[in-house]
Scaffold this motif. Sequence first.
Motif, PDB file in Angstrom:
ATOM      1  N   LEU A  47       0.864  -1.187   0.000  1.00 20.29           N
ATOM      2  CA  LEU A  47       0.000   0.000   0.000  1.00 20.29           C
ATOM      3  C   LEU A  47       0.892   1.225   0.000  1.00 20.29           C
ATOM      4  O   LEU A  47       2.038   1.156   0.438  1.00 20.29           O
ATOM      5  CB  LEU A  47      -0.789   0.066   1.312  1.00 20.29           C
ATOM      6  CG  LEU A  47      -1.820  -0.998   1.611  1.00 20.29           C
ATOM      7  CD1 LEU A  47      -2.186  -0.936   3.089  1.00 20.29           C
ATOM      8  CD2 LEU A  47      -3.049  -0.736   0.768  1.00 20.29           C
ATOM      9  N   ALA A  48       0.343   2.343  -0.431  1.00 21.90           N
ATOM     10  CA  ALA A  48       1.066   3.610  -0.323  1.00 21.90           C
ATOM     11  C   ALA A  48       0.369   4.495   0.709  1.00 21.90           C
ATOM     12  O   ALA A  48      -0.790   4.268   1.048  1.00 21.90           O
ATOM     13  CB  ALA A  48       1.100   4.309  -1.678  1.00 21.90           C
ATOM     14  N   VAL A  49       1.098   5.480   1.192  1.00 23.19           N
ATOM     15  CA  VAL A  49       0.576   6.413   2.195  1.00 23.19           C
ATOM     16  C   VAL A  49       0.522   7.798   1.550  1.00 23.19           C
ATOM     17  O   VAL A  49       1.523   8.249   0.999  1.00 23.19           O
ATOM     18  CB  VAL A  49       1.523   6.440   3.416  1.00 23.19           C
ATOM     19  CG1 VAL A  49       1.078   7.474   4.437  1.00 23.19           C
ATOM     20  CG2 VAL A  49       1.610   5.059   4.057  1.00 23.19           C
ATOM     21  N   ARG A  50      -0.644   8.431   1.589  1.00 18.42           N
ATOM     22  CA  ARG A  50      -0.788   9.739   0.948  1.00 18.42           C
ATOM     23  C   ARG A  50      -1.713  10.639   1.747  1.00 18.42           C
ATOM     24  O   ARG A  50      -2.388  10.202   2.664  1.00 18.42           O
ATOM     25  CB  ARG A  50      -1.394   9.574  -0.465  1.00 18.42           C
ATOM     26  CG  ARG A  50      -0.425   9.017  -1.499  1.00 18.42           C
ATOM     27  CD  ARG A  50       0.707   9.977  -1.827  1.00 18.42           C
ATOM     28  NE  ARG A  50       1.597   9.435  -2.845  1.00 18.42           N
ATOM     29  CZ  ARG A  50       2.569   8.563  -2.630  1.00 18.42           C
ATOM     30  NH1 ARG A  50       2.791   8.113  -1.419  1.00 18.42           N
ATOM     31  NH2 ARG A  50       3.328   8.133  -3.616  1.00 18.42           N
ATOM     32  N   ALA A  52      -4.912  12.326   2.834  1.00 19.78           N
ATOM     33  CA  ALA A  52      -6.237  11.698   2.801  1.00 19.78           C
ATOM     34  C   ALA A  52      -7.228  12.499   1.973  1.00 19.78           C
ATOM     35  O   ALA A  52      -7.146  13.718   1.878  1.00 19.78           O
ATOM     36  CB  ALA A  52      -6.758  11.553   4.223  1.00 19.78           C
ATOM     37  N   GLN A  53      -8.163  11.769   1.416  1.00 17.88           N
ATOM     38  CA  GLN A  53      -9.331  12.368   0.775  1.00 17.88           C
ATOM     39  C   GLN A  53     -10.446  12.378   1.814  1.00 17.88           C
ATOM     40  O   GLN A  53     -10.381  11.677   2.800  1.00 17.88           O
ATOM     41  CB  GLN A  53      -9.780  11.500  -0.410  1.00 17.88           C
ATOM     42  CG  GLN A  53      -8.677  11.077  -1.340  1.00 17.88           C
ATOM     43  CD  GLN A  53      -8.395  12.115  -2.403  1.00 17.88           C
ATOM     44  OE1 GLN A  53      -9.116  13.106  -2.502  1.00 17.88           O
ATOM     45  NE2 GLN A  53      -7.349  11.906  -3.175  1.00 17.88           N
ATOM     46  N   THR A  54     -11.447  13.154   1.591  1.00 17.74           N
ATOM     47  CA  THR A  54     -12.552  13.182   2.561  1.00 17.74           C
ATOM     48  C   THR A  54     -13.476  11.982   2.359  1.00 17.74           C
ATOM     49  O   THR A  54     -13.257  11.162   1.474  1.00 17.74           O
ATOM     50  CB  THR A  54     -13.327  14.506   2.457  1.00 17.74           C
ATOM     51  OG1 THR A  54     -13.572  14.765   1.088  1.00 17.74           O
ATOM     52  CG2 THR A  54     -12.515  15.638   3.044  1.00 17.74           C
ATOM     53  N   LYS A  55     -14.504  11.915   3.201  1.00 19.75           N
ATOM     54  CA  LYS A  55     -15.331  10.708   3.369  1.00 19.75           C
ATOM     55  C   LYS A  55     -15.836  10.027   2.108  1.00 19.75           C
ATOM     56  O   LYS A  55     -15.899   8.804   2.056  1.00 19.75           O
ATOM     57  CB  LYS A  55     -16.549  11.069   4.222  1.00 19.75           C
ATOM     58  CG  LYS A  55     -16.520  10.451   5.595  1.00 19.75           C
ATOM     59  CD  LYS A  55     -17.755  10.856   6.371  1.00 19.75           C
ATOM     60  CE  LYS A  55     -17.463  10.911   7.861  1.00 19.75           C
ATOM     61  NZ  LYS A  55     -18.464  11.664   8.603  1.00 19.75           N
ATOM     62  N   GLU A  56     -16.203  10.830   1.123  1.00 11.64           N
ATOM     63  CA  GLU A  56     -16.838  10.177  -0.023  1.00 11.64           C
ATOM     64  C   GLU A  56     -15.879   9.209  -0.731  1.00 11.64           C
ATOM     65  O   GLU A  56     -16.304   8.332  -1.464  1.00 11.64           O
ATOM     66  CB  GLU A  56     -17.417  11.097  -1.060  1.00 11.64           C
ATOM     67  CG  GLU A  56     -17.433  12.570  -1.180  1.00 11.64           C
ATOM     68  CD  GLU A  56     -16.919  13.542  -0.211  1.00 11.64           C
ATOM     69  OE1 GLU A  56     -16.316  14.466  -0.729  1.00 11.64           O
ATOM     70  OE2 GLU A  56     -17.120  13.444   1.001  1.00 11.64           O
ATOM     71  N   ASN A  59     -12.230   3.711   1.430  1.00 12.23           N
ATOM     72  CA  ASN A  59     -11.035   3.324   2.170  1.00 12.23           C
ATOM     73  C   ASN A  59     -10.505   1.993   1.653  1.00 12.23           C
ATOM     74  O   ASN A  59     -11.181   0.972   1.726  1.00 12.23           O
ATOM     75  CB  ASN A  59     -11.414   3.208   3.656  1.00 12.23           C
ATOM     76  CG  ASN A  59     -10.249   2.768   4.496  1.00 12.23           C
ATOM     77  OD1 ASN A  59      -9.097   2.852   4.075  1.00 12.23           O
ATOM     78  ND2 ASN A  59     -10.546   2.299   5.693  1.00 12.23           N
ATOM     79  N   ILE A  60      -9.283   2.006   1.162  1.00 14.94           N
ATOM     80  CA  ILE A  60      -8.716   0.788   0.571  1.00 14.94           C
ATOM     81  C   ILE A  60      -8.680  -0.370   1.566  1.00 14.94           C
ATOM     82  O   ILE A  60      -8.828  -1.531   1.183  1.00 14.94           O
ATOM     83  CB  ILE A  60      -7.316   1.073  -0.032  1.00 14.94           C
ATOM     84  CG1 ILE A  60      -6.828  -0.122  -0.834  1.00 14.94           C
ATOM     85  CG2 ILE A  60      -6.306   1.457   1.046  1.00 14.94           C
ATOM     86  CD1 ILE A  60      -5.612   0.143  -1.674  1.00 14.94           C
ATOM     87  N   LEU A  93      -1.499   3.906  11.075  1.00 12.58           N
ATOM     88  CA  LEU A  93      -2.718   3.656  10.304  1.00 12.58           C
ATOM     89  C   LEU A  93      -3.176   2.208  10.354  1.00 12.58           C
ATOM     90  O   LEU A  93      -4.361   1.927  10.343  1.00 12.58           O
ATOM     91  CB  LEU A  93      -2.495   4.014   8.828  1.00 12.58           C
ATOM     92  CG  LEU A  93      -2.696   5.465   8.424  1.00 12.58           C
ATOM     93  CD1 LEU A  93      -2.186   5.674   7.003  1.00 12.58           C
ATOM     94  CD2 LEU A  93      -4.173   5.856   8.501  1.00 12.58           C
ATOM     95  N   CYS A  94      -2.231   1.274  10.352  1.00 12.93           N
ATOM     96  CA  CYS A  94      -2.657  -0.130  10.219  1.00 12.93           C
ATOM     97  C   CYS A  94      -2.161  -1.030  11.340  1.00 12.93           C
ATOM     98  O   CYS A  94      -2.564  -2.184  11.416  1.00 12.93           O
ATOM     99  CB  CYS A  94      -2.206  -0.700   8.870  1.00 12.93           C
ATOM    100  SG  CYS A  94      -0.440  -0.913   8.717  1.00 12.93           S
TER     101      CYS A  94
END
Lengths: 260, 64
Positions: A47-50, A52-56, A59-60, A93-94
């Motif tokens: 996975l990559a870390v970037r 974040a986008q908002t809720k819509e 989530n991978i 995150l994980c």
Amino acid sequence: MQEKDEKDTLVLGGKEFHSRFILGSGKYSLQLIEAAVRDAGAEIVTLAVRRAQTKEHENILSYIPEGVTLLPNTSGARDAHEAVRIAHLARELCGSNFVKIEIMRDTKYLLPDNAETIRATEILAKEGFVVLPYMYPDLNVGRDLVSAGAAAVMPLAAPIGSNRGLATRDFIQMLIDELDLPVIVDAGIGKPSQACEAMEMGAAAVMANTALATAGNLTMMASAFRQAIDAGRKAYLSGLGRVLVRGAASSDPLTGFLRD
Amino acid sequence: MLKINGQETDAAGKSISEYLSSANYEPRQIVVEINEEIIAKERYGETILKDGDVVEIISFMGGG
């Protein structure tokens, strides 16, 4: 024979894996991840870390099947400091302490910066991470990565995303022959035959992403890679037949047909 | 003003929780870093954003 196969595990950071195919998750639909993992038989997904986008945005993590070991990469890092920072974010995150170090300064060929990679490996291994550094295949660097505490090394076969195959074949072979660590061939592997060849050479595993993401049928290609990697591993374990540099050796009885 | 994911943002005085909810982030999917320090999720309510902070809101995406 079956029993022997079952015991042929890949051990990374004390964890045993039965699959030797590490699957990337980039550049294809989240909806395909589950089927790709299944058809690849993969137990490790990168996975990559970037930002974040908002809720819509989806989530991978909710698309990756339970039980799969997450291997976050530090892509985007330009030096050891940034790679360490990304590794910390990924662990938060994980919860996984596995990390693939990826440090690049060069934007044309995307080659890893081996010196910074050694530095980051040393820092993160001391902190208890299971560190898998992506590297340009150089034996001296490989030895430094062993000393720095890497759990495996991930030499590139060809530039990332190029699908050009084992361009660095001879140098990867040196790593396999000389390092007492799993060698996972990463980057540039474009087709199953190349993955198979890497495994025949004695690689511990193969990582692929673009080869699948740019294939006509991603999940069918995942399955083809799985079979090729299994075949290459079996060939390696069985010991390849010898190559004659000159001459020939018939497989048939050396008597003339109806002549003697 | 402070910087959130590279954008100048007027969020000083808000807690992290308040900002995340107003900007429509899902707290379970992200990690927040302020001035290169990771903030534990249980501190989102009590941590107040200040002028000059550099905030990163990070999540996973597909990668190789």
